[in-house]
Design a protein around this motif. Structure first.
Motif, PDB file in Angstrom:
ATOM      1  N   GLU A   5     -31.241 -16.879  26.483  1.00 36.92           N
ATOM      2  CA  GLU A   5     -32.140 -16.976  25.012  1.00 36.92           C
ATOM      3  C   GLU A   5     -33.705 -16.836  25.226  1.00 36.92           C
ATOM      4  O   GLU A   5     -34.040 -16.748  24.177  1.00 36.92           O
ATOM      5  CB  GLU A   5     -31.552 -18.385  24.401  1.00 36.92           C
ATOM      6  CG  GLU A   5     -30.035 -18.269  24.096  1.00 36.92           C
ATOM      7  CD  GLU A   5     -29.621 -19.641  23.589  1.00 36.92           C
ATOM      8  OE1 GLU A   5     -30.186 -20.674  23.847  1.00 36.92           O
ATOM      9  OE2 GLU A   5     -28.719 -19.797  22.932  1.00 36.92           O
ATOM     10  N   ALA A   8     -35.177 -13.683  24.591  1.00 37.36           N
ATOM     11  CA  ALA A   8     -34.785 -12.565  23.337  1.00 37.36           C
ATOM     12  C   ALA A   8     -35.767 -13.302  22.430  1.00 37.36           C
ATOM     13  O   ALA A   8     -36.142 -14.159  22.206  1.00 37.36           O
ATOM     14  CB  ALA A   8     -33.358 -13.066  22.828  1.00 37.36           C
ATOM     15  N   PHE A  36     -35.609  -5.443  20.131  1.00 34.78           N
ATOM     16  CA  PHE A  36     -34.263  -6.404  20.833  1.00 34.78           C
ATOM     17  C   PHE A  36     -33.027  -5.880  19.662  1.00 34.78           C
ATOM     18  O   PHE A  36     -33.092  -5.962  18.573  1.00 34.78           O
ATOM     19  CB  PHE A  36     -34.470  -7.797  20.728  1.00 34.78           C
ATOM     20  CG  PHE A  36     -33.320  -8.552  21.423  1.00 34.78           C
ATOM     21  CD1 PHE A  36     -33.386  -8.604  22.781  1.00 34.78           C
ATOM     22  CD2 PHE A  36     -32.457  -9.033  20.682  1.00 34.78           C
ATOM     23  CE1 PHE A  36     -32.578  -9.122  23.467  1.00 34.78           C
ATOM     24  CE2 PHE A  36     -31.502  -9.964  21.487  1.00 34.78           C
ATOM     25  CZ  PHE A  36     -31.412  -9.886  22.816  1.00 34.78           C
ATOM     26  N   VAL A  56     -26.476 -15.102  21.319  1.00 32.44           N
ATOM     27  CA  VAL A  56     -27.917 -14.250  21.884  1.00 32.44           C
ATOM     28  C   VAL A  56     -27.337 -14.025  23.544  1.00 32.44           C
ATOM     29  O   VAL A  56     -27.057 -14.847  24.223  1.00 32.44           O
ATOM     30  CB  VAL A  56     -28.862 -15.124  21.974  1.00 32.44           C
ATOM     31  CG1 VAL A  56     -30.047 -14.133  22.661  1.00 32.44           C
ATOM     32  CG2 VAL A  56     -29.470 -14.929  20.472  1.00 32.44           C
TER      33      VAL A  56
END
Length: 67
Positions: A5, A8, A36, A56
């Protein structure tokens, strides 16, 4: 926060306004936030939608369309 996470640009539970710019082999729409990749089911190329991120991963995320 888990490692995947952190790298991202999107966060689980957050919403984003995105454009669907491609379609994956499985038929999900593909949106991008800062490059992304986010897979969004029940969308088609050219859609402009609001999405909520569900999961994610390190290189991509999954989201659902919200109204």
């Amino acid at each position: 926060m888990r490692d995947e996470e952190r790298s991202a640009p999107v966060v689980v539970g957050e919403t984003y306004e995105v454009s669907i710019d491609d379609i994956a082999k499985q038929g999900d729409g593909i949106a991008r936030v800062k490059g992304f990749v986010i897979f969004v089911p029940q969308t088609k190329k050219g859609d402009k939608v609001k999405i909520k991120v569900n999961k994610v991963m390190r290189k991509f995320a999954f989201a659902e369309k919200v109204e």
